[in-house]
Design an enzyme around this catalytic site. Structure first.
Site, PDB file in Angstrom:
ATOM      1  N   SER A 184      31.283 -27.217  21.768  1.00  0.00           N
ATOM      2  CA  SER A 184      32.153 -28.205  21.137  1.00  0.00           C
ATOM      3  C   SER A 184      32.453 -27.941  19.673  1.00  0.00           C
ATOM      4  CB  SER A 184      31.529 -29.600  21.269  1.00  0.00           C
ATOM      5  OG  SER A 184      30.255 -29.645  20.643  1.00  0.00           O
ATOM      6  N   HIS A 212      34.030 -30.309  27.428  1.00  0.00           N
ATOM      7  CA  HIS A 212      35.203 -29.756  26.754  1.00  0.00           C
ATOM      8  C   HIS A 212      35.938 -28.714  27.592  1.00  0.00           C
ATOM      9  CE1 HIS A 212      34.327 -31.697  22.857  1.00  0.00           C
ATOM     10  NE2 HIS A 212      33.076 -31.575  23.254  1.00  0.00           N
ATOM     11  N   LYS A 243      37.491 -36.883  26.566  1.00  0.00           N
ATOM     12  CA  LYS A 243      38.285 -35.770  26.054  1.00  0.00           C
ATOM     13  C   LYS A 243      39.620 -35.739  26.803  1.00  0.00           C
ATOM     14  CE  LYS A 243      34.153 -34.816  24.313  1.00  0.00           C
ATOM     15  NZ  LYS A 243      32.960 -35.650  24.530  1.00  0.00           N
TER      16      LYS A 243
END
Length: 399
Positions: A184, A212, A243
């Site tokens: 990340s 992610h 996300k």
């Protein structure tokens, strides 16, 4: 009243010192959604600090799905999944998520942090081993701290370091390797093919935190594991909804046997209120949009390649980023804060990252790309980055 606890914290003045210096970069209050442009202190800023990689947080279909869920189920479930807090939307979402990441079953938690905390602390026992990448997310670290297992760290994405650990562990012990799929802060991708090879050789099990990677990598955004075509080689895939999936929450996907065990033993599931109806419906709609609009992922990668090209040509050190997360290394904590604040004055919103979120001397600006950015947004951001770097006398590697 003699308050020993309060007296202890009177000496904690680090934030106040940074505020006094005028370079405090945290808890900035936005008056808009996570769009390419946001409103901060009444001023428009270009947003390059968001995790909304596909730009779905303000999608009208997702907002409408959330509203309809509230109208039917209310604003909350008033209990845990284990007792009264499971609704039909949770079951539908778990089925969809399992299909999305090519696993038998999935289990939804209230946040991604709670997912890692509950799952990692539950999976292994006192005589087992957890082996983690040293750059894994904080939620993984906290999960291992609650586990009774022996925890060992290998150097970031270093296969030889991982091998050295595995070859010295008992062959008949449970060995759980945990890695981020996409890291990340650094923006690099775990070397999963090599990790799988080692796991097969040393009889270990793999857990991938793909917070992610979902919506970014793999077929239809199904993640890092699918990106490497290793769906049958990785036992557990964890993901978050905060996300690419436009809201908040988390999940774990695995075999029926593993999910059955976690449903009845993961304390952060059993003792936490369940994911609200609005968030559950939002994820379901986000998954539909990702499938129906593959051009979003294509645009995300076009923007990513363009941004990397522009930043590299400008002379910024972006490390080994392989994803829409692009670190711009400053390597000085105070300078990183100053850079962030000056960029905001120039109309660019980015996030500063300092230790312990990164290694000492690796302080960076986290510059993240969205599918909804346009090239002129990126051009403007790079122009302002160069201006601030020059103002702060930061040397750029542009010849």
């Amino acid at each position: 009243m003699n308050n020993i606890l309060r007296n202890k914290f009177k000496t904690y003045t680090a934030p106040q010192e940074v505020i006094k210096a005028g370079i405090y970069p945290y808890f900035r209050v936005l008056d808009s959604g996570q769009e390419p442009e946001v409103i901060y202190k009444g001023k428009k800023l270009l947003m390059f600090g968001s995790n909304s990689y596909l730009g779905l947080t303000s999608h009208p279909r997702i907002k409408e799905a959330a509203i309809k869920a509230i109208q039917k189920y209310g604003t909350g479930c008033a209990g845990s999944r284990f007792l009264n807090g499971t609704i039909s939307l949770h079951i539908e979402l778990e089925q969809r998520l399992a299909e999305f990441v090519n696993k038998e079953e999935a289990l939804v938690f209230s946040t991604g942090f709670l997912t890692n905390l509950g799952v990692i602390s539950t999976l292994t026992g006192r005589h087992d081993y957890i082996i983690i990448d040293e750059s894994n997310h904080a939620s993984i670290i906290e999960g291992t701290r609650l586990s009774f297992s022996k925890v060992l760290k290998y150097k970031h994405c270093d296969i030889e370091s991982l091998k050295e650990i595995l070859e010295n562990l008992p062959t008949d012990a449970i060995k759980l390797i945990i890695t981020d799929g996409v890291f990340s802060m650094e923006g690099d991708i775990a070397p999963l093919p090599e990790i799988v090879e080692l796991s097969n050789k040393y009889n270990a099990t793999i857990f991938v935190d793909d917070a992610h990677g979902l919506g970014v990598l793999g077929e239809n955004g199904s993640g890092t594991v699918n990106h490497f075509k290793l769906d049958n080689e990785v036992e557990l895939i964890m993901g978050t909804f905060s996300k690419s999936l436009a809201t908040v929450g988390g999940f774990i996907a695995s075999s029926k046997e593993v999910i059955n065990y976690l449903k009845h033993n993961a304390r952060t599931l059993i003792f936490s209120a369940s994911l609200p109806p609005a968030s559950t419906a939002a994820v379901l709609e986000a998954l539909k949009i990702i499938k129906e609009e593959p051009e979003r992922i294509k645009k995300l990668w076009e923007n990513t390649h363009y941004a990397k090209k522009m930043l590299t040509e400008a002379g910024f050190d972006i490390g080994n980023s392989q994803t829409p997360i692009i670190p711009i290394y400053i390597r000085d904590d105070k300078l990183t804060f100053t850079f962030t604040c000056l960029l905001a004055e120039e109309g660019i919103f980015v996030n500063p990252v300092i230790p312990p979120a990164v290694k000492p001397n690796d302080s960076l600006i986290r510059f993240s790309i969205m599918a909804t950015h346009e090239k002129h947004h990126i051009d403007m951001a790079v122009e302002k980055l160069i201006k601030v770097a020059n103002k702060l006398k930061i040397k750029l590697n542009n010849g």
